[in-house]
Structure formats: structure tokens, C-alpha cells
Design an enzyme around this catalytic site. Structure first.
Site, mmCIF file in Angstrom:
data_model
loop_
_atom_site.group_PDB
_atom_site.id
_atom_site.type_symbol
_atom_site.label_atom_id
_atom_site.label_comp_id
_atom_site.label_asym_id
_atom_site.label_seq_id
_atom_site.Cartn_x
_atom_site.Cartn_y
_atom_site.Cartn_z
ATOM 1 N N TYR A 69 0.814 -1.455 -0.166
ATOM 2 C CA TYR A 69 0.112 0.047 0.095
ATOM 3 C C TYR A 69 0.459 1.037 -0.399
ATOM 4 O O TYR A 69 0.507 2.085 -0.396
ATOM 5 C CB TYR A 69 -0.934 -0.044 1.103
ATOM 6 C CG TYR A 69 -2.357 -1.096 0.740
ATOM 7 C CD1 TYR A 69 -2.047 -2.599 1.213
ATOM 8 C CD2 TYR A 69 -3.320 -0.869 0.091
ATOM 9 C CE1 TYR A 69 -3.619 -3.045 0.781
ATOM 10 C CE2 TYR A 69 -4.162 -1.192 -0.663
ATOM 11 C CZ TYR A 69 -4.095 -3.021 0.404
ATOM 12 O OH TYR A 69 -5.295 -3.845 0.021
ATOM 13 N N ASN A 104 -11.911 3.638 -7.232
ATOM 14 C CA ASN A 104 -11.493 3.704 -6.249
ATOM 15 C C ASN A 104 -10.632 4.204 -5.268
ATOM 16 O O ASN A 104 -10.661 5.412 -4.900
ATOM 17 C CB ASN A 104 -9.798 5.204 -7.816
ATOM 18 C CG ASN A 104 -10.736 3.645 -9.274
ATOM 19 O OD1 ASN A 104 -10.377 3.139 -9.324
ATOM 20 N ND2 ASN A 104 -10.666 4.636 -9.881
ATOM 21 N N HIS A 121 -14.682 1.989 -1.515
ATOM 22 C CA HIS A 121 -13.998 0.956 -1.541
ATOM 23 C C HIS A 121 -12.371 2.205 -0.558
ATOM 24 O O HIS A 121 -11.403 1.221 -0.577
ATOM 25 C CB HIS A 121 -13.132 0.014 -2.168
ATOM 26 C CG HIS A 121 -14.733 -0.739 -3.057
ATOM 27 N ND1 HIS A 121 -14.414 -0.954 -4.297
ATOM 28 C CD2 HIS A 121 -15.479 -1.101 -2.688
ATOM 29 C CE1 HIS A 121 -15.036 -2.043 -4.857
ATOM 30 N NE2 HIS A 121 -16.077 -2.024 -3.893
HETATM 31 C C1 BV8 Z 1 -18.370 -8.028 0.974
HETATM 32 C C2 BV8 Z 1 -10.050 -1.656 -2.144
HETATM 33 C C3 BV8 Z 1 -18.977 -8.712 2.899
HETATM 34 C C4 BV8 Z 1 -8.827 -2.379 -1.827
HETATM 35 C C5 BV8 Z 1 -11.615 -2.975 -3.201
HETATM 36 C C6 BV8 Z 1 -21.687 -11.514 -4.480
HETATM 37 C C7 BV8 Z 1 -21.231 -12.212 -5.962
HETATM 38 C C8 BV8 Z 1 -19.725 -12.390 -6.117
HETATM 39 C C9 BV8 Z 1 -18.232 -12.012 -4.867
HETATM 40 C C10 BV8 Z 1 -19.061 -11.720 -4.288
HETATM 41 C C11 BV8 Z 1 -20.518 -11.135 -4.075
HETATM 42 N N1 BV8 Z 1 -20.154 -10.130 -2.997
HETATM 43 C C12 BV8 Z 1 -19.334 -10.703 -2.764
HETATM 44 C C13 BV8 Z 1 -18.761 -11.034 -2.620
HETATM 45 C C14 BV8 Z 1 -17.042 -11.279 -2.710
HETATM 46 C C15 BV8 Z 1 -15.675 -9.615 -2.802
HETATM 47 C C16 BV8 Z 1 -16.404 -9.874 -5.120
HETATM 48 O O1 BV8 Z 1 -16.534 -9.172 -5.091
HETATM 49 N N2 BV8 Z 1 -15.322 -10.964 -5.133
HETATM 50 C C17 BV8 Z 1 -15.338 -10.794 -6.586
HETATM 51 C C18 BV8 Z 1 -14.184 -10.810 -6.893
HETATM 52 C C19 BV8 Z 1 -16.159 -11.903 -7.569
HETATM 53 N N3 BV8 Z 1 -17.184 -8.292 -2.893
HETATM 54 C C20 BV8 Z 1 -16.491 -8.820 -1.009
HETATM 55 O O2 BV8 Z 1 -15.409 -8.749 -0.198
HETATM 56 C C21 BV8 Z 1 -16.742 -6.923 -0.761
HETATM 57 N N4 BV8 Z 1 -17.038 -6.954 0.716
HETATM 58 O O3 BV8 Z 1 -18.888 -8.566 -0.015
HETATM 59 O O4 BV8 Z 1 -18.096 -8.081 2.353
HETATM 60 C C22 BV8 Z 1 -19.292 -8.512 4.081
HETATM 61 C C23 BV8 Z 1 -20.834 -7.692 3.967
HETATM 62 C C24 BV8 Z 1 -21.033 -7.907 5.417
HETATM 63 C C25 BV8 Z 1 -20.394 -7.945 6.460
HETATM 64 C C26 BV8 Z 1 -19.538 -8.760 6.664
HETATM 65 C C27 BV8 Z 1 -18.661 -8.720 5.054
HETATM 66 C C28 BV8 Z 1 -15.849 -5.552 -0.813
HETATM 67 C C29 BV8 Z 1 -15.155 -5.847 -1.951
HETATM 68 C C30 BV8 Z 1 -14.053 -4.408 -2.148
HETATM 69 C C31 BV8 Z 1 -12.464 -4.773 -2.109
HETATM 70 N N5 BV8 Z 1 -11.925 -3.800 -1.851
HETATM 71 N N6 BV8 Z 1 -10.678 -2.102 -3.151
HETATM 72 C C32 BV8 Z 1 -7.328 -2.079 -2.948
HETATM 73 O O5 BV8 Z 1 -7.624 -0.737 -3.400
HETATM 74 O O6 BV8 Z 1 -6.570 -2.980 -2.770
HETATM 75 S S1 BV8 Z 1 -11.892 -4.307 -4.224
HETATM 76 C C33 BV8 Z 1 -10.832 -3.045 -6.276
HETATM 77 O O7 BV8 Z 1 -10.983 -4.195 -7.440
HETATM 78 C C34 BV8 Z 1 -11.125 -2.005 -6.894
HETATM 79 O O8 BV8 Z 1 -11.796 -1.491 -5.893
HETATM 80 C C35 BV8 Z 1 -12.147 -2.218 -7.681
HETATM 81 O O9 BV8 Z 1 -13.446 -2.477 -6.946
HETATM 82 C C36 BV8 Z 1 -11.896 -4.111 -8.207
HETATM 83 C C37 BV8 Z 1 -11.051 -3.684 -9.571
HETATM 84 O O10 BV8 Z 1 -12.383 -3.629 -10.407
HETATM 85 P P1 BV8 Z 1 -12.141 -2.513 -11.737
HETATM 86 O O11 BV8 Z 1 -11.877 -0.815 -10.836
HETATM 87 O O12 BV8 Z 1 -13.053 -2.491 -12.226
HETATM 88 O O13 BV8 Z 1 -11.061 -3.006 -11.410
HETATM 89 P P2 BV8 Z 1 -10.486 -4.557 -12.985
HETATM 90 O O14 BV8 Z 1 -8.930 -3.686 -12.712
HETATM 91 O O15 BV8 Z 1 -11.512 -5.342 -12.253
HETATM 92 O O16 BV8 Z 1 -11.005 -3.620 -14.690
HETATM 93 C C38 BV8 Z 1 -10.125 -2.314 -15.014
HETATM 94 C C39 BV8 Z 1 -11.538 -1.779 -16.261
HETATM 95 O O17 BV8 Z 1 -11.057 -0.869 -17.023
HETATM 96 C C40 BV8 Z 1 -11.824 -3.891 -17.283
HETATM 97 O O18 BV8 Z 1 -12.784 -3.699 -17.771
HETATM 98 C C41 BV8 Z 1 -10.787 -2.453 -18.679
HETATM 99 O O19 BV8 Z 1 -10.981 -3.157 -19.418
HETATM 100 C C42 BV8 Z 1 -10.394 -0.863 -18.541
HETATM 101 N N7 BV8 Z 1 -9.948 -0.060 -18.581
HETATM 102 C C43 BV8 Z 1 -8.442 -0.288 -18.694
HETATM 103 N N8 BV8 Z 1 -7.622 0.151 -19.132
HETATM 104 C C44 BV8 Z 1 -8.592 1.787 -19.497
HETATM 105 C C45 BV8 Z 1 -9.791 0.716 -19.555
HETATM 106 N N9 BV8 Z 1 -11.457 1.369 -19.331
HETATM 107 C C46 BV8 Z 1 -11.277 3.413 -19.243
HETATM 108 N N10 BV8 Z 1 -10.270 3.748 -20.029
HETATM 109 C C47 BV8 Z 1 -9.350 2.908 -19.929
HETATM 110 N N11 BV8 Z 1 -8.200 3.691 -19.948
#
Ligand code: BV8
Ligand code: ZN
Length: 259
Positions: A69, A104, A121
Site C-alpha cells: 500500500y 478507486n 472502497h
Molecule cells: C463483501 C480496495 C461481505 C482495496 C477493493 C457477489 C457475487 C460474487 C462475489 C461476491 C458477491 N458479494 C461479495 C462478494 C465477494 C467480493 C467480490 O465481489 N469478489 C469478486 C472478485 C468475485 N466482494 C467483497 O469481498 C466485498 N465485501 O462482500 O463483504 C460482508 C458484508 C457485510 C459484513 C461483512 C462482510 C468488498 C469488495 C471490495 C474490495 N476492495 N478495493 C484495494 O484497492 O487494495 S476492490 C478493487 O478491485 C477496486 O476497488 C475495484 O472495485 C476492483 C477492481 O475492479 P475495477 O475497478 O473494475 O478494475 P479492473 O482492474 O477489474 O478492471 C479495469 C477495467 O478498466 C477493465 O474493464 C478494463 O477494460 C478497463 N480499462 C482499462 N484501461 C482503460 C479502461 N477503461 C477506460 N479507459 C482506460 N484507459
């Protein structure tokens, strides 16, 4: 001249009264901040971001996670908002009502002039005690971290001397209640949601564009790649945020910098 924005998108934004802008890591990609899809480098290359961004990883190896971090905070400190961030601030200034919701943890929206982004987040700039949650000092200035990263023992809480942790939401942790309800409320009452640079795979954040669409708002997606949000969006603008968003502002208001 490549068509970056469609007339449909410009019409929808031009007539919108209540807008939500929802951003992900792709928004900051052109500022040099790696997305979550990008493989990790240096000390962390053998790890997957979703595994490192967990309370378990911090418990097992706090210096590795804190180092990660601090490396990210340093990278963000050396980065600058890109024309996409500036266009978001321009849209906020031109539509009657706008709520910016971001996944972000960087501060590039704020540095581009966005007033109050809702950070679903958390932030790299809000460390707190891992036990008593007392806010902790953010070392001042832009720190220099070695390119490959390093382990750094997290500072101790000044109240209970437990390790200080990053002020971000880790996988398995609940989102900040106020931020989540503000985002859902805004999505439920908007007439246009602009989703930019998110893969729409992380929940509950990925629900936000779906709430808006379910309740009748138009959704415009800006992403060079296909995502699960393609079928939620009325218009998909396939291009990079730092080029598409300024073009969209130009198409609606004839150039962001005109008063
Ligand atoms: C929780 C902070 C429960 C930390 C982050 C339902 C279904 C399945 C799974 C789950 C569900 N509900 C919960 C889950 C579990 C989990 C989850 O979602 N897992 C996924 C992976 C399957 N969720 C959790 O654990 C959440 N908490 O559920 O708690 C609970 C509830 C009550 C009480 C107790 C517990 C917490 C989730 C948050 C985690 N923290 N970030 C850190 O940053 O280190 S998530 C982190 O990853 C980011 O913040 C962001 O959200 C995510 C990344 O996603 P994106 O931002 O979309 O980025 P990514 O790299 O994936 O994609 C980039 C995109 O940009 C691409 O599409 C690409 O094509 C595009 N791109 C690239 N270049 C460009 C562009 N677009 C435009 N211009 C460009 N130039
Ligand atoms: Zn404490």
C-alpha cells in the site's frame, strides 16, 4: 477521424438532469496507476491482488501488505489526473445534479477538481488503527518507494499500539455504510449513469449501474473492452477514458474549458 462518441451518448448527457458517474481502475490507467487486472510486479509479482487485499494477508504478513500500500500510495503521489478525470469534473460542473461514485482508492478525482467523490472502497490516504480504528498520520509528501517495492513494518497506533492498517475496504469486509447508501440512493434516483473503466466484477459495487438501469435510468459505458455491463448499458463507448470523456464533453458543451 475515429468516432469516439455517438450522437446518442451526447444527446443523453445533454438532456440529463440527475447524473451518476461511476468509476473504476480504468479511469486512472492513463495516469499510470495499474488496474486490478494488471499483473502485480516486483515483490508482489507472485501474488494476486485479490489475495493481498484481505485482512488475512495483513494478519499473516503485515509488512508485505503495508509495503504494497505504501508502494501504491507513492505511485499515486507521482501520478497526475488525466484528461478523463478533468472531463468528469467538467461534467459535474455542467449538469444540474451529479454524484461521483468511485471504486478507486487514489485521490486523482479530487486532484482533478471533483468536490466530493463517494469512495466505496476507501482511500490510500486514510490509514487507521487495525484494532481501535483511531485515524493515523499519513506520512507527509510524496514518498519514494523502490520500483520493486519493499516490506515495511506498519506504524503502531498511538492509542493502543496495535498495527496501523490502510483505510481501504478489503475483500470480505463490509463497505462503509454511508458511502454505500449514498451510492445506491443516487443510482436509484438518477436519469443517467455513466460507468467508466470498471470490469463490473466486484460486488456490491457492481450492483450500482444495475440499480440505475432497473429503475429506468439510461446507462452509458466507457470501456475499451467488453464487460458484464455491456447488456446493462444503452450506449457502449469503446475507447480509453482520457480520450472518450473529453470528446463527450466537447460534443455536448463544445469544449470543457469554455465558461
Ligand atoms: C463483501 C480496495 C461481505 C482495496 C477493493 C457477489 C457475487 C460474487 C462475489 C461476491 C458477491 N458479494 C461479495 C462478494 C465477494 C467480493 C467480490 O465481489 N469478489 C469478486 C472478485 C468475485 N466482494 C467483497 O469481498 C466485498 N465485501 O462482500 O463483504 C460482508 C458484508 C457485510 C459484513 C461483512 C462482510 C468488498 C469488495 C471490495 C474490495 N476492495 N478495493 C484495494 O484497492 O487494495 S476492490 C478493487 O478491485 C477496486 O476497488 C475495484 O472495485 C476492483 C477492481 O475492479 P475495477 O475497478 O473494475 O478494475 P479492473 O482492474 O477489474 O478492471 C479495469 C477495467 O478498466 C477493465 O474493464 C478494463 O477494460 C478497463 N480499462 C482499462 N484501461 C482503460 C479502461 N477503461 C477506460 N479507459 C482506460 N484507459
Ligand atoms: Zn488503536
Amino acid at each position: 477521424m475515429e468516432q469516439l462518441v455517438s450522437g446518442e451518448a451526447a444527446k443523453l448527457l445533454g438532456q440529463a438532469r440527475r447524473v451518476v458517474i461511476f468509476t473504476g481502475a480504468g479511469m486512472s490507467a492513463e495516469s499510470g496507476v495499474p488496474t486490478f487486472r494488471d499483473a502485480l510486479t516486483g515483490l508482489w509479482q507472485q501474488f494476486d491482488a485479490q489475495a493481498l487485499a484481505t485482512p488475512e494477508a495483513f494478519r499473516d504478513d503485515p509488512a508485505l501488505v503495508w509495503g504494497w500500500y505504501e508502494w501504491r500510495r507513492s505511485a499515486v503521489g507521482q501520478a497526475r489526473p488525466n484528461p478523463g478525470h478533468l472531463a468528469v469534473a467538467a461534467i459535474e460542473a455542467r449538469v444540474p445534479s451529479c454524484v461521483l461514485v468511485t471504486q478507486n482508492v487514489d485521490d486523482l478525482h479530487e486532484r482533478a477538481g471533483s468536490v466530493a467523490p463517494v469512495h466505496l472502497h476507501g482511500s490510500l490516504f486514510a490509514p487507521r488503527c487495525s484494532a481501535c480504528a483511531q485515524p493515523a498520520e499519513v506520512p507527509a509528501g510524496v514518498t519514494e518507494e523502490p520500483a520493486g517495492g519493499r516490506r515495511i513494518t506498519p506504524p503502531r497506533c498511538t492509542r493502543c499500539s496495535a498495527p496501523v492498517r490502510p483505510g481501504v475496504v478489503w475483500f470480505g469486509e463490509a463497505l462503509p455504510e454511508a458511502a454505500l447508501s449514498a451510492a445506491v440512493e443516487a443510482a436509484a434516483t438518477c436519469d443517467l449513469l455513466l460507468t467508466v473503466g470498471t470490469s463490473g466484477l466486484v460486488y456490491p459495487a457492481a450492483e450500482i449501474p444495475q440499480v440505475a438501469a432497473r429503475l429506468g435510468a439510461a446507462v452509458i459505458q466507457v470501456n475499451p473492452e467488453e464487460t458484464p455491463l455491456d447488456h446493462v448499458a444503452e450506449v457502449n463507448l469503446r475507447g480509453p477514458a482520457a480520450r472518450v470523456l473529453p470528446a463527450l464533453v466537447e460534443a455536448v458543451w463544445g469544449g470543457a474549458n469554455r465558461g
